[in-house]
Design an enzyme around this catalytic site. Sequence first.
Site, PDB file in Angstrom:
ATOM      1  N   SER A  14      25.006 -65.492  58.480  1.00 16.78           N
ATOM      2  CA  SER A  14      24.740 -64.514  58.657  1.00 16.78           C
ATOM      3  C   SER A  14      25.916 -63.784  58.661  1.00 16.78           C
ATOM      4  O   SER A  14      26.975 -64.024  59.831  1.00 16.78           O
ATOM      5  CB  SER A  14      23.739 -64.523  60.358  1.00 16.78           C
ATOM      6  OG  SER A  14      23.204 -65.229  59.457  1.00 16.78           O
ATOM      7  N   GLU A  54      18.046 -76.340  59.518  1.00 18.55           N
ATOM      8  CA  GLU A  54      18.153 -75.838  61.076  1.00 18.55           C
ATOM      9  C   GLU A  54      16.508 -75.671  60.918  1.00 18.55           C
ATOM     10  O   GLU A  54      16.561 -75.907  62.379  1.00 18.55           O
ATOM     11  CB  GLU A  54      18.584 -74.364  60.422  1.00 18.55           C
ATOM     12  CG  GLU A  54      17.807 -73.368  61.727  1.00 18.55           C
ATOM     13  CD  GLU A  54      19.189 -71.833  61.112  1.00 18.55           C
ATOM     14  OE1 GLU A  54      19.071 -71.950  60.001  1.00 18.55           O
ATOM     15  OE2 GLU A  54      19.424 -71.235  62.436  1.00 18.55           O
ATOM     16  N   GLN A 112      28.783 -72.999  62.377  1.00 17.34           N
ATOM     17  CA  GLN A 112      28.291 -72.437  61.012  1.00 17.34           C
ATOM     18  C   GLN A 112      27.876 -71.249  61.486  1.00 17.34           C
ATOM     19  O   GLN A 112      27.683 -70.476  61.822  1.00 17.34           O
ATOM     20  CB  GLN A 112      26.022 -72.791  60.749  1.00 17.34           C
ATOM     21  CG  GLN A 112      25.420 -72.042  59.717  1.00 17.34           C
ATOM     22  CD  GLN A 112      23.984 -71.447  59.633  1.00 17.34           C
ATOM     23  OE1 GLN A 112      24.521 -70.291  60.216  1.00 17.34           O
ATOM     24  NE2 GLN A 112      23.143 -71.994  59.997  1.00 17.34           N
ATOM     25  N   GLU A 128       8.126 -62.717  61.090  1.00 12.31           N
ATOM     26  CA  GLU A 128       7.911 -62.409  59.441  1.00 12.31           C
ATOM     27  C   GLU A 128       8.009 -63.829  58.140  1.00 12.31           C
ATOM     28  O   GLU A 128       7.398 -63.860  57.192  1.00 12.31           O
ATOM     29  CB  GLU A 128       7.934 -61.125  59.154  1.00 12.31           C
ATOM     30  CG  GLU A 128       7.782 -60.252  60.380  1.00 12.31           C
ATOM     31  CD  GLU A 128       8.175 -59.842  61.610  1.00 12.31           C
ATOM     32  OE1 GLU A 128       9.128 -60.863  62.047  1.00 12.31           O
ATOM     33  OE2 GLU A 128       7.465 -60.042  62.629  1.00 12.31           O
ATOM     34  N   SER A 138      27.070 -69.103  66.868  1.00  9.80           N
ATOM     35  CA  SER A 138      26.497 -69.817  68.198  1.00  9.80           C
ATOM     36  C   SER A 138      27.842 -70.677  68.450  1.00  9.80           C
ATOM     37  O   SER A 138      28.569 -71.801  67.230  1.00  9.80           O
ATOM     38  CB  SER A 138      24.982 -71.261  68.039  1.00  9.80           C
ATOM     39  OG  SER A 138      24.165 -70.292  67.134  1.00  9.80           O
TER      40      SER A 138
END
Lengths: 376, 414, 414
Positions: free
Chosen positions: C138, C253, C135, C381, C170
């Site tokens: 990011s 995910e 995937q 967060e 990954s």
Amino acid sequence: MNFDFSDEQKQMRDEARKFLSEQCPPKAVRTVLDGKAAYDRDLWRGLAEMGFLGVAIPEQFGGAGAGHLELCVIAEEMGRALAPVPFSSTVYLAAEALMLAGSDAQKQKWLPKIAAGEAIGTLALFEGKGNPSPKAIKLTAAGAALNGTKKPVPDGAIADFAVVAARTGSTGRDADISLFLVDLKGSGVEVKELTNLDPTRGQAELTFTNAKAEPLGATGEGWGIITQVLDRAAVLLAFEQVGGADRALEMGRDYALDRIAFGRPIGSFQAVKHILADMYVSATLARSNCYYGAWALSTNAAELPEAAAAARISATQAFQHCAKNNIQVHGGMGFTWEFDCHMYYRRANATALGLGSVSYWEDALIDRMRKKNAAA
Amino acid sequence: MNFDDTPQEAAFRAEARAWIAANAPKQYEEELRKSSLGRVQLKNANILEVAKAWQKKKADAGWACLHWPKEYGGRGASPIERVIWQQEEGPFGRLSAMFIIGHGMCGPTMMAFAREEHKRHYLPPLASGEKIWCQLFSEPAGGSDVAGLRTRAERKGDEWIINGQKIWTSGAHYSDYGILLTRTDPTVPKHKGLTMFFLDMKSPGVEVRPIKQASGQSDFNEVYFTDVRIPDHQRLGEVNDGWNVSLTTLMNERMSIGAGVSTGFPELFEFCNSLMLEDGPAIEDRSVRSRLANYAVKASGLKYTSMRAISALSKGERPGPENSIGKLVAGSMIQEVAMYALDLQGAAGVLSGTDAELAGKFQAMLLRAPGTRVEGGTDEIMRNIIAERVLGLPGDIRVDKDVPFNQIPTKGRA
Amino acid sequence: MNFDDTPEEAAFRAEARKWVEANAPKEYEAELSRSSLGRIRLEKAEIVDVGKAWQKKKAEAGWACLHWPKEYGGRGASPIEKVIWQQEEGIYGKLTQPFQIGEGMCGPTVMAYGSEEHKRRYLPKLASGEEIWCQLFSEPAGGSDVAGLRTRAEKQGDNWIINGQKIWTSGAHYSDYGLLITRTDPNVPKHKGLTMFFLDMKSKGVEVRPIKQANSMQEFNEVYFTDVVIPDSQRLGAVGDGWNVSLTTLMNERMSIGARLATGFPEMFEFCSNLMTEDGLAIDDPAVRSKLASWAVKTSGLKYTSYRAISSLSKGERPGPENSIGKLVAGTMLQDIATYAMDLEGAAGALTGASEEVASGQFQQMLLTSPSMRIAGGTDEILRNIIAERVLGLPGDIRVDKDVPFNKIPTKGR
């Protein structure tokens, strides 16, 4: 009241910071981290030239004769820079033991070499898992020959000599323990390097087989000396930890100011801001406890045992807290080898253990407070 | 690095100590020493009267509001002399609780913004405790967001007419005067339409109602204003400049509340030292020791942090920002300490008052502690202050900054 | 309330158990049961090879991607059957690590947005592990803020030309295909100019570089795109609708990462049960017990929270939002446990060598890996925001970039 370092001491701090920022940038730390050197020899030599190695060693033994407040100041800077040199083992442990218990001849033999950067020393105390305790010492001394194994020994693989804790009695009391000085280049000493969390500070296993040793201090007084050395080292190492905590906080703050997400600096989000505020709180509490430890250390105050334990616990917690949250503030980049965050995380967690665990010091602190209370 | 007084400091300390030894109300010393968070009370005397008498005695001898100028009732002392005085005053300092707001917040605000004649008239009796002052800022609609307040002041000739409600006013029921922050223009952004006054709390139209707290006590009040008149000469600062005036007050609030911050640690240590568990004294239990050690290093960290600030004062420097951590650390700590002390008592921990261990000291602490984490700036506001003023992080995104006050939403959801 | 299978569930479990018993690669059982966070490695074999063989065997017998339709390589099983399978597969499930992203994220996205032809071509091989997917979301400039990505896709005839860089991918180095989100229009607000594709990872211009992590392992990659050509037929969803497409992927995910959550507690309990200290077994020390008990109830809390979700599935209901707490709780806990385990070992806790006593090395690796648990797949967060907003219904953060053209959003904080 003047509960602060003097202007001269602050000036020394500025000099040390400048020197270390030039001679010990993260790149230099990485050379040791990556296993390309056991420690930074150039930096070690430079520290000697600056007079930092012998700052608390009396002039008659080749030092600067300044004092322990000055040493605290240097320690903090060493911690900030993650200096990859055997400073804590040589200066806080070996030199302190020599100054506390050494004969004139022993001091004359080793202290000038330490100050000049020509000898690396260490304290060989632990024998596997567990905390400082006379019961845990199995290594024996028969006459002047040592037999047994010590691990982990900080910087043991690069040290020239070691102060070794040995069993000289079997009464089950503290008086069973005595200290010995061993030249590690002599025969009967086998050295094995051990891998550890923080490769910038080495650990080793030392095996002694009829190794030649000379007594350090009187027979049966070893445990008392070790207790004092550990207290003194606890304050000094706490300054390293506070230096590391402050640097980790600054790194996190800088990243929070620079990094944009959702169209604004991440430091403008309360979730991130509050992490950093809490890091500041723990670093401040630790620093204040360390100052008290520094005062007690420099004046040989009766409060030293309690002050040392408080500084040790507080600084350990602060460094661990700041180092782990520095990674958190950096997000994924903080978890890369390339960013320096993990070097602080490794150092924070390794120094947390070096003089015995936090649990050990927690127990010691309350024990000492209780005794003081009972005496009052 | 040392803890020694300079010769001048030592002389001052000796003088203060001698005077206190000769004059303090010693009959209350033991009771005052034992009192902790949430319980400054005297068994056989009215604390307000005892406190007023002590304050007056101090003022007459020149020991009240030491750092204020002499003409306003002070001594013109240096900051470090004030600290030395506090150290020497010791448990008797707890008698000043009801003057703290007046001395720490109202007085400095008057000093900075009032006319000279008002200063000479109002400050000396404030210093001597003859008159007590309170601070009227917080409102139901504006807690952490002080500038969100709605109490209206409308000009009528030489006077202002006040209508609205304040909340969380400490000591309003025994106060003689108050400083009051009002909204004078709701059509401009919220920080720009505020004005500050001081007023006589006995003015017609002022009604004080005590608030019963979660702890069961009533330290705070609601204050209602119905057509209360204040002459314009009692205005502090310019019309619509009240926000800047209030910053002076609030800055002093955070300083003064942080000064004598209590953590609960000495009480807990003493408790564990004497408590017998099934297996022996609590203090010999490893898990108890581990907890105690963690609280010990926080308490000592705060103590030595304030000593660093005092040192800066002693050298004539301004203390750094470190002191801002005090209330944040102590607030949640005292709550944890109280919970842990109750836990150690087992099921008996639920008892309170005289039926409980140590006359319910920890139970009272537990019930009062949530207030500490809220009053004088919540934990969250304190973290913002540290992050922004100390670490230099950007402020929160503000959606109400440039919006006329009367267009800011007043309800979170329809 | 009970923990029993329904008769149908029991029958399914028996069948699964029998098949696993007869077919699993038992030679790796010991190694797999020892492996914990940050250390899934086999001594004498590549985990990807062993994983592929196991996955293929499962697929042929109808045990791969159980909840997928049969025509795409699944079994058409119910959600509860999938859970039962996971329970029975047990430690062999660790072998499916290289396929989790494909199965949990890429597969569902292709299923929702791919053409029928693509689904029949790609999904069965994804299910059987013959082709591995990754995937590509990011980017250095967009971590938590996924939509801040900058990799450009420009239309050229029937193709798109890709330039840019992805990070934290990954398994990119052993993947055959990838799901790629790109920016197709930088002149509109950031969520509106994104488009999703899938591509062959062997395409010209794709370069994969491993990232060395803080724990010195390499599980992730940077992927560089230089004039990579993707046919328009490999677009998933409409041009400019990539954000909505990605939500399908990301939703999956967070679900799939939560599924097999390591807390470190079982390892810690065993460690303390065996560790001899000077005063006896660590687990007999009250301080150790107190810590263990706190972690024990967190672990069981997580376990039974997931049981509640499984129960909903069993009844054919949609699980509630409770499961979203898993990673948030487990991440910090792993870090705390690792720190304390090392603390119990004293100075020797810093040693990491494999030659150390049994537990040594395990917790050190856990300590070094745990920070990534608190970041990957949503930072602590972000997870708290999700809980506050989606579960508790609190308003979202103020967004300053929402209606701003992407190329007008600042890229540096100072």
